[in-house]
Every structure is written in structure tokens, then in C-alpha cells.
Design an enzyme around this catalytic site. Sequence first.
Site, PDB file in Angstrom:
ATOM      1  N   ARG A 130       3.334   3.918   2.985  1.00  0.00           N
ATOM      2  CA  ARG A 130       3.518   2.664   2.265  1.00  0.00           C
ATOM      3  C   ARG A 130       4.372   2.931   1.035  1.00  0.00           C
ATOM      4  O   ARG A 130       4.022   3.764   0.202  1.00  0.00           O
ATOM      5  CB  ARG A 130       2.145   2.143   1.860  1.00  0.00           C
ATOM      6  CG  ARG A 130       2.137   0.687   1.629  1.00  0.00           C
ATOM      7  CD  ARG A 130       0.735   0.168   1.873  1.00  0.00           C
ATOM      8  NE  ARG A 130       0.681  -1.170   1.356  1.00  0.00           N
ATOM      9  CZ  ARG A 130      -0.175  -1.572   0.431  1.00  0.00           C
ATOM     10  NH1 ARG A 130      -1.062  -0.767  -0.043  1.00  0.00           N
ATOM     11  NH2 ARG A 130      -0.134  -2.810   0.015  1.00  0.00           N
ATOM     12  N   THR A 184       7.646  -1.301  -3.091  1.00  0.00           N
ATOM     13  CA  THR A 184       7.750  -2.567  -2.341  1.00  0.00           C
ATOM     14  C   THR A 184       6.463  -2.918  -1.595  1.00  0.00           C
ATOM     15  O   THR A 184       6.294  -4.059  -1.163  1.00  0.00           O
ATOM     16  CB  THR A 184       8.876  -2.464  -1.300  1.00  0.00           C
ATOM     17  OG1 THR A 184       8.502  -1.455  -0.339  1.00  0.00           O
ATOM     18  CG2 THR A 184      10.210  -2.089  -1.924  1.00  0.00           C
ATOM     19  N   ASP A 209     -10.741   7.516   1.804  1.00  0.00           N
ATOM     20  CA  ASP A 209      -9.468   7.744   2.506  1.00  0.00           C
ATOM     21  C   ASP A 209      -9.757   8.452   3.832  1.00  0.00           C
ATOM     22  O   ASP A 209     -10.152   9.619   3.851  1.00  0.00           O
ATOM     23  CB  ASP A 209      -8.545   8.586   1.622  1.00  0.00           C
ATOM     24  CG  ASP A 209      -7.154   8.712   2.243  1.00  0.00           C
ATOM     25  OD1 ASP A 209      -7.054   9.200   3.396  1.00  0.00           O
ATOM     26  OD2 ASP A 209      -6.181   8.298   1.602  1.00  0.00           O
ATOM     27  N   ASP A 255      -7.817  11.807   4.431  1.00  0.00           N
ATOM     28  CA  ASP A 255      -8.340  12.923   3.627  1.00  0.00           C
ATOM     29  C   ASP A 255      -9.687  13.398   4.157  1.00  0.00           C
ATOM     30  O   ASP A 255      -9.965  14.594   4.199  1.00  0.00           O
ATOM     31  CB  ASP A 255      -8.499  12.495   2.163  1.00  0.00           C
ATOM     32  CG  ASP A 255      -7.175  12.492   1.416  1.00  0.00           C
ATOM     33  OD1 ASP A 255      -6.220  13.147   1.890  1.00  0.00           O
ATOM     34  OD2 ASP A 255      -7.102  11.824   0.365  1.00  0.00           O
TER      35      ASP A 255
HETATM   36  N1  URA Z   1      -6.880   3.602   4.199  1.00  0.00           N
HETATM   37  C1  URA Z   1      -7.966   4.399   4.066  1.00  0.00           C
HETATM   38  O1  URA Z   1      -7.960   5.540   4.504  1.00  0.00           O
HETATM   39  N2  URA Z   1      -9.050   3.892   3.430  1.00  0.00           N
HETATM   40  C2  URA Z   1      -9.102   2.637   2.956  1.00  0.00           C
HETATM   41  O2  URA Z   1     -10.137   2.230   2.402  1.00  0.00           O
HETATM   42  C3  URA Z   1      -7.960   1.828   3.105  1.00  0.00           C
HETATM   43  C4  URA Z   1      -6.860   2.333   3.732  1.00  0.00           C
END
Ligand code: URA
Length: 209
Positions: free
Chosen positions: A104, A108, A200, A203
Site C-alpha cells: 500500500r 496515495t 499484523d 508479521d
Molecule cells: N492487515 C493485517 O495484517 N492486519 C490488520 O488488522 C489489517 C490489515
Amino acid sequence: MNEVTTIDHPLVTHKLTLMRMEDTPPKDFRELVKELATLMAYEVTRSFPLKDIEIQTPICKTTKQVLADKDVVIVPILRAGLGMVEGFTHVIPNAKIGHIGLFRDPETLEAVEYYRKLPTDIAEREAIITDPMLATGVSSVHTIDILKAAGCKNIKLVVILASPEGIKAVQAKHPEVPIYCACIDEGLNDHSYIVPGLGDAGDRLFGTK
Ligand code: URA
């Protein structure tokens, strides 16, 4: 409007709760994502067609059903979508796998594609997109754009957690694509993370934090 199926089987809900816990280490998290994807795959493949074949049991001849040939491509959105692939190939072993890499743009907020490798016969296949998190919907919408441009006519989006905002974004751009999730959470925080969510997913899968 998109059909949204929440797969809230007790086994799915249980594994999802374990995934949400911040103390769950990457090894367990990966295992849970794989198991959850396998369970979700049962529901996602519910509409797969059957065909009659004649068989011989130890007792007699009979006509029974097996899966009709169905060509599937699983398309994980890199990198977190990779965690769900094994769960799906466990159930659909002949599926091909295509990869889409997106990040992302922080300015933008648009999806920027950095990797694409799709089977050459993708237009003839049913596509199952995997991504654990449907947050803003930017990645999912962009991936569906790519698959449609490649000729896919039959696309399903499979996520573990969905936000109402993400569902709305996919509905606005691709209203005919069915969405499967294990849970629809409350919404997004200021950093576009799903709340309460699980953090995440990339991660947590790969231990990069
Ligand atoms: N991507 C993720 O890994 N976790 C989120 O909460 C949102 C997007």
C-alpha cells in the site's frame, strides 16, 4: 450484492480466538491459519459439482458420485495469503497456485503491485483469493481487478477476518464476488488495523516483528 458467508463453526471460532491472542507464537499461529483454512475450504467448495460414476462395492454394482473435474486456481495475496494456501491444497490437491504481491503506497493509500505470477490457463479456472485480513479492501479490490483482466469469470474471496469497511469496498467495486470469512469484526482503527483483530497477520505468520 456480494453474498457474505461467515463460517462460524465452533472449531473455526475456537482456532480464531487462539490466533487473536498476542502470546500465540508464530509456529502455533501458522498451524492455526493452516487448520482454519482447511476448515473454511469445506464451505468454500460446497458448490463444487458432482458427477455420477458406476462403481463396484464388495457387495454389488452401484452408481455413486465423485467430484466432477473442476479447475481451480488459488491466489494468495502476498505475503499473508500464503499462510492459507496449504489448508486449501490439502482439500483441493490439483489446484494451481497464482501469486499477487501488493503493498500500500503510504501517500496515495493505493495498492501498488510488485509481483504477479499466474497460471497461463487462469481464464478457464475458478479463482479462490486468500488473504487472512479484509481491512480497507484496497488489496482485495485490486487483486479482483487483476484476475478479471486476466479473464477469470468465477472468483471467490476467502479471508479469516473481515471489517465492515472492507466488505463495503469489495461490494462497491465487485458486487458479484462472494466473500467468505470466519468473523466480521467491529471495524478499523486509525492505522487501518482490524479491531479487535489479531494484529499484523504477515508479521505473526513469519515472525517478523
Ligand atoms: N492487515 C493485517 O495484517 N492486519 C490488520 O488488522 C489489517 C490489515
